[in-house]
Design an enzyme around this catalytic site. Structure first.
Site, mmCIF file in Angstrom:
data_model
loop_
_atom_site.group_PDB
_atom_site.id
_atom_site.type_symbol
_atom_site.label_atom_id
_atom_site.label_comp_id
_atom_site.label_asym_id
_atom_site.label_seq_id
_atom_site.Cartn_x
_atom_site.Cartn_y
_atom_site.Cartn_z
ATOM 1 N N SER A 217 0.780 -1.358 0.063
ATOM 2 C CA SER A 217 -0.049 -0.043 0.012
ATOM 3 C C SER A 217 0.922 1.410 0.005
ATOM 4 O O SER A 217 0.430 2.346 -0.492
ATOM 5 C CB SER A 217 -0.966 -0.150 1.240
ATOM 6 O OG SER A 217 -1.670 -0.885 1.060
ATOM 7 N N HIS B 121 -2.457 -3.598 -6.701
ATOM 8 C CA HIS B 121 -2.888 -3.127 -5.360
ATOM 9 C C HIS B 121 -4.406 -3.251 -5.412
ATOM 10 O O HIS B 121 -5.080 -2.591 -6.100
ATOM 11 C CB HIS B 121 -2.646 -1.520 -5.057
ATOM 12 C CG HIS B 121 -2.960 -1.065 -3.910
ATOM 13 N ND1 HIS B 121 -3.859 -0.049 -3.539
ATOM 14 C CD2 HIS B 121 -2.475 -1.587 -2.412
ATOM 15 C CE1 HIS B 121 -4.005 -0.025 -2.345
ATOM 16 N NE2 HIS B 121 -3.122 -0.874 -1.588
ATOM 17 N N GLU C 76 -5.480 -1.494 -8.408
ATOM 18 C CA GLU C 76 -4.571 -0.584 -9.154
ATOM 19 C C GLU C 76 -3.259 -1.090 -9.569
ATOM 20 O O GLU C 76 -2.530 -1.759 -9.031
ATOM 21 C CB GLU C 76 -4.459 0.445 -8.218
ATOM 22 C CG GLU C 76 -5.751 1.369 -7.662
ATOM 23 C CD GLU C 76 -5.459 2.326 -6.554
ATOM 24 O OE1 GLU C 76 -5.366 3.545 -7.295
ATOM 25 O OE2 GLU C 76 -5.468 2.237 -5.663
ATOM 26 N N ASN D 181 -5.868 6.474 -2.934
ATOM 27 C CA ASN D 181 -5.408 6.981 -1.570
ATOM 28 C C ASN D 181 -4.976 8.362 -1.877
ATOM 29 O O ASN D 181 -4.769 9.340 -0.869
ATOM 30 C CB ASN D 181 -4.629 6.087 -0.711
ATOM 31 C CG ASN D 181 -5.155 5.036 -0.288
ATOM 32 O OD1 ASN D 181 -6.339 5.342 0.126
ATOM 33 N ND2 ASN D 181 -4.555 4.081 0.017
#
Ligand code: NAD
Length: 285
Positions: free
Chosen positions: A122, A143, A155, A194
């Protein structure tokens, strides 16, 4: 078609178990690798739980679909044997750079030349790991999000050394395992989601901790004026407050103040999010 059929997932914790199960659910042959027999025994319990989760999530699927997925998963704590015939390795081991580098270096000794290596990290950029893999052209980040069966994006982010063919293969493979592929053109910490979500949640918390408005009011303006189904504090409750707390506690001075406020007003009162029955909102009432 991606030409991938045999998948090795490293680590059977929160994300690794989900990735392995999802991949098996979509018909792939999966080996779940973990460090010892005790970890693999725990994984078997997790997978059994995922059978129930998938049955509930996909009531219209064939009755035996989840059981068949379970039957497609093999188990190993022998890294060399596990990778001997893998088309792709998806690494989901703890978020420790040196551990990931060492693990990929060992894998490279035993893996066939064709094997693609992917990390689910992450917070680490794939370029921090690439040289250790010994095959930087066949290495990238893939991801997943927690609860892969529902929040089904992958991702996909390479380094400048990742071969475009490998990147495309992984995009195809992501589709084949039921993910929405999100190709990212160059490395960015936090990927796309994110990079958007963390500043957004942070801004919302600054408004409430600063005394400007209550959480439900911040959520209301966001929902009403953007058409979004959820406001930031509803999202906080779903994520759980501990992960944002841990991130902010290691951030700059402003973040650390927000972390302290979150701890004092919510976490220390047991209000850690929807899973605990209470966070910014009350559940189970
Ligand atoms: P976790 O702690 O739940 O699981 C880690 C697993 O790896 C455990 O089963 C552990 O036994 C195993 N392990 C430890 N050392 C190992 C080794 N040397 N080789 C193989 N397995 C080993 O962790 P997690 O939350 O599943 O996170 C794993 C990775 O996925 C991290 O890189 C994290 O950043 C990423 N990730 C996590 C989430 C999340 O919501 N938890 C979301 C997206 C990505």
């Amino acid at each position: 078609m991606s030409d991938i059929s045999k998948v090795l997932v490293l680590g059977t914790g929160v994300l690794g178990a989900q990735i392995a199960f999802q991949t098996a659910y979509k018909g792939f042959s999966v080996t779940a690798y973990d460090i010892n027999e005790a970890a693999l025994a725990a994984a078997k319990t997790t997978f059994t739980g995922l059978v129930d989760t998938y049955r509930a999530a996909f009531p219209d699927a064939e009755a035996e679909a989840a059981d068949k997925a379970l039957a497609r998963i093999g188990y190993s704590c022998d890294l060399a044997a596990a990778v001997a015939d893998a088309d792709i390795v998806i690494e989901a081991i703890p978020e420790i750079l040196q551990l990931k580098r060492d693990t990929f270096a060992k894998l490279n000794q035993a893996a066939p030349e064709r094997t693609i290596f992917a990390t689910n990290s992450s917070s680490l950029l794939p370029s921090a790991i690439a040289d250790a893999t010994g095959r930087p052209d066949r290495f990238l980040a893939m991801h997943f999000a927690n609860m892969v069966w529902q929040f089904n994006t992958a991702e996909i982010m390479g380094t400048p050394q990742t071969s475009p063919e490998v990147f495309e293969t992984v995009v195809e493979f992501a589709k084949e395992i039921g993910m929405v592929p999100i190709p990212i053109k160059k490395e960015v910490a936090g990927y796309l989601l994110n990079s958007l979500l963390i500043p957004f949640l942070n801004a919302a918390l600054s408004l409430v901790a600063g005394g400007y408005a209550e959480p439900n009011v911040v959520d209301e303006v966001w929902r009403t004026d953007t058409g979004s189904p959820m406001g930031p504090f509803q999202i906080y409750d779903i994520i759980g407050l501990s992960t944002p707390y841990n991130m902010m506690a290691h951030g700059d001075e402003h973040d650390q103040k927000l972390a302290a406020w979150l701890k004092e007003n919510y976490i220390d009162k047991g209000r850690t999010g929807a899973a605990a029955g209470a966070g910014f909102y009350d559940y189970n009432q």
